[in-house]
Structures are given as structure tokens and as C-alpha cells.
Motif scaffolding. Structure first.
Motif, mmCIF file in Angstrom:
data_model
loop_
_atom_site.group_PDB
_atom_site.id
_atom_site.type_symbol
_atom_site.label_atom_id
_atom_site.label_comp_id
_atom_site.label_asym_id
_atom_site.label_seq_id
_atom_site.Cartn_x
_atom_site.Cartn_y
_atom_site.Cartn_z
ATOM 1 N N UNK A 102 0.843 -1.196 0.000
ATOM 2 C CA UNK A 102 0.000 0.000 0.000
ATOM 3 C C UNK A 102 0.872 1.238 0.000
ATOM 4 N N UNK A 103 0.351 2.327 -0.581
ATOM 5 C CA UNK A 103 1.084 3.597 -0.576
ATOM 6 C C UNK A 103 0.109 4.711 -0.217
ATOM 7 N N UNK A 104 0.642 5.752 0.402
ATOM 8 C CA UNK A 104 -0.180 6.917 0.742
ATOM 9 C C UNK A 104 0.571 8.162 0.279
ATOM 10 N N UNK A 105 -0.011 8.882 -0.676
ATOM 11 C CA UNK A 105 0.653 10.049 -1.278
ATOM 12 C C UNK A 105 0.444 11.287 -0.412
ATOM 13 N N UNK A 106 1.424 12.179 -0.422
ATOM 14 C CA UNK A 106 1.271 13.421 0.335
ATOM 15 C C UNK A 106 2.458 14.338 0.107
ATOM 16 N N UNK A 107 2.719 15.189 1.100
ATOM 17 C CA UNK A 107 3.802 16.173 1.024
ATOM 18 C C UNK A 107 4.508 16.290 2.369
ATOM 19 N N UNK A 108 5.761 16.743 2.307
ATOM 20 C CA UNK A 108 6.511 16.984 3.552
ATOM 21 C C UNK A 108 6.390 18.467 3.902
ATOM 22 N N UNK A 109 5.952 18.747 5.122
ATOM 23 C CA UNK A 109 5.775 20.149 5.551
ATOM 24 C C UNK A 109 7.134 20.788 5.842
ATOM 25 N N UNK A 110 7.117 22.076 6.194
ATOM 26 C CA UNK A 110 8.415 22.702 6.488
ATOM 27 C C UNK A 110 8.729 22.751 7.973
ATOM 28 N N UNK A 111 7.819 22.222 8.811
ATOM 29 C CA UNK A 111 8.099 22.128 10.261
ATOM 30 C C UNK A 111 7.215 21.042 10.853
ATOM 31 N N UNK A 112 7.739 20.273 11.830
ATOM 32 C CA UNK A 112 6.917 19.210 12.421
ATOM 33 C C UNK A 112 5.705 19.783 13.147
ATOM 34 N N UNK A 113 4.583 19.058 13.083
ATOM 35 C CA UNK A 113 3.407 19.482 13.857
ATOM 36 C C UNK A 113 2.609 18.260 14.293
ATOM 37 N N UNK A 114 2.076 18.316 15.522
ATOM 38 C CA UNK A 114 1.246 17.232 16.044
ATOM 39 C C UNK A 114 2.031 16.282 16.916
ATOM 40 N N UNK A 115 1.282 15.589 17.792
ATOM 41 C CA UNK A 115 1.945 14.721 18.780
ATOM 42 C C UNK A 115 1.576 13.256 18.612
ATOM 43 N N UNK A 116 0.669 12.927 17.698
ATOM 44 C CA UNK A 116 0.242 11.520 17.550
ATOM 45 C C UNK A 116 1.202 10.741 16.666
ATOM 46 N N UNK A 117 0.893 9.463 16.478
ATOM 47 C CA UNK A 117 1.633 8.632 15.525
ATOM 48 C C UNK A 117 3.069 8.380 15.916
#
Ligand code: IMP
Length: 232
Positions: A171-186
Motif C-alpha cells: 500500500x502507498x499513501x501520497x502526500x507532502x513533507x511540511x516545512x516544520x513538524x506538527x502534532x503529537x500523535x503517531x
């Protein structure tokens, strides 16, 4: 009811797999239930190579340890191994199979790197590259290998025989890399990855949404279909 031994100690992966497959048809064990299982060297060139190293390596160890086969009580069981990672187009597909020890590649440090070190390296290498050029995808390959029955007088099956009985799901999930980390899950690169169609990172979106969209969810749904076809 199928017994699946998940060949990982990554608690996040285990939780995702259990929550997507559910406990109605599957009973789960993990490497935490087999604390003496030896570590597997993941130096394959593809996700499928590494996933099979994990599943086949664990089965050969289980079959060589009678107390382990005893634990399975003669019930049909499978080893399920996940190998996954992030591919960033602007970096020629890196970190790819090296996702877990991306930062350690620079220092030759043994073992996996901390998530924050991998994320910092990714941020540094992407530098000022604009968002539209930061396309990326998570990829997951699952290897499902049946554990052959332990018949007295028979020798441990070869790696080639176990490989032949292995099924793969991806499986693959397409997306983008942001310019700063955000969020605490995962875990892992989740704070940096924004899936297509969303503006928040996987770490912000939370497990319910991630488990609908993710590379691992897609591969696990293929695996579910395989079991439905094989056993219904
Ligand atoms: P593996 O355990 O050898 O398959 O390594 C996978 C690595 O890829 C992890 O350590 C993470 O860095 C990254 N990775 C795989 N799946 C995910 C995910 O769902 N979210 C974030 N990072 C992931």
C-alpha cells in the motif's frame, strides 16, 4: 480465528495493525511475546526483501525452538511482517528502505535512529525547497508467511521454501513533507507528512483518520481480502 505473529516490537505498528484488522477474526502475538527472538538484519534493497527477512527469519527461529511451536498449540498460524518507509521525490526516493536509520547513515551508528533525528535530517536536506516540490509517499509491504506444522522427523524448511509460501500485500499513501513538524500523535515521520486532500499532518490527524488513509491500512485491507477469499 487465525493466529498472526506480528514480527515487530514497534508498538505503534502493532496498534495500527490490531485496530485495522480487528480482534474478531484474528488473535495476535508480537515479538514482545517472544522476547528471545533474535534481531533481524534489515539490509535488503527493497521493502519486500526486508519484510521477508523478518517473516522467514522469525519462522526459522520458531521452528528451531520446540517451546515456541508448543505455544502455538498446533493451531494454524502465520507470521506477518511489515516493512515500510517514506519516499521523498526531491531526494530521489530517500530515505526509502533506510527510513528507520536515516540519521544513523551519516555516523554509522548501530541500530535505528530516534524519530526526531530522522525528522531533523529530512528538514535539513529539504531546506528551502517549496511545498509544491515536496511530494512524498509512505509505502508499506507486508509479508505473510504460514508457519509450517512441526512434524517430528522433518527438517526445518529452507528459506527458499518459506519464501515460496509467502504472500505479499502493499500500500502507498501520497502526500507532502511540511516545512516544520506538527502534532503529537503517531510515530516516525508522521509530524512531517501531510496526506493528499488534508492540510494537517498524520500526527495531527489522529489514528482514526490515519488508519483510513495510510499505506499500512491499504496493505492490510488487501491482506483481509486474501483471508476472505482463502477461508470463505
Ligand atoms: P521498519 O520498522 O524497518 O519498517 O522501519 C520503518 C520506518 O519508516 C519507521 O521507523 C519510520 O521511520 C518510517 N515509517 C514507516 N511507517 C510509518 C508511519 O506510518 N508513520 C511514520 N513513519 C513511518
Amino acid at each position: 480465528m487465525q493466529t498472526l505473529i506480528i514480527a515487530t516490537r514497534n508498538k505503534h505498528k502493532v496498534e495500527e495493525i490490531k485496530s485495522i484488522l480487528g480482534t474478531e477474526h484474528f488473535q495476535f502475538l508480537t515479538l514482545d511475546d517472544l522476547p528471545d527472538a533474535p534481531p533481524i538484519v534489515e539490509d535488503g534493497e527493497t521493502f519486500a526483501d526486508n519484510a521477508t527477512r523478518k517473516s522467514v527469519g522469525l519462522i526459522r527461529w520458531i521452528l528451531a525452538n520446540p517451546e515456541m511451536t508448543h505455544k502455538l498449540e498446533g493451531k494454524p498460524a502465520f507470521v506477518l511482517a511489515d516493512d515500510s518507509g517514506l519516499e521523498v521525490d526531491a531526494l530521489g526516493g530517500a530515505p526509502g528502505v533506510h527510513s528507520a536509520r536515516y540519521a544513523a547513515l551519516d555516523t554509522n551508528a548501530p541500530g535505528n535512529s530516534a524519530d526526531h533525528e530522522n525528522n531533523a535530517k529530512l528538514m535539513r536536506l529539504l531546506g528551502e525547497i517549496p511545498l509544491e516540490k515536496r511530494t512524498a509517499r509512505f509505502r508499506c509491504v507486508l509479508a505473510l508467511t504460514p508457519i509450517p506444522p512441526d512434524e517430528p522427523g522433518t527438517s526445518t524448511p529452507s528459506e527458499a521454501a518459506l519464501l515460496q509460501s509467502t504472500h505479499f500485500f502493499s500500500g502507498a499513501c501520497e502526500g507532502r513533507i511540511t516545512d516544520a513538524p506538527s502534532g503529537k500523535g503517531g510515530f516516525g515521520y508522521d509530524p512531517l507528512f501531510v496526506p493528499d486532500g488534508y492540510t494537517a499532518s498524520f500526527a495531527e490527524l489522529g489514528e482514526t483518520i490515519k488508519n483510513k488513509l495510510s499505506h499500512r491500512a491499504k496493505a492490510l485491507h488487501e491482506l483481509q481480502r486474501h483471508f476472505e477469499n482463502a477461508f470463505n
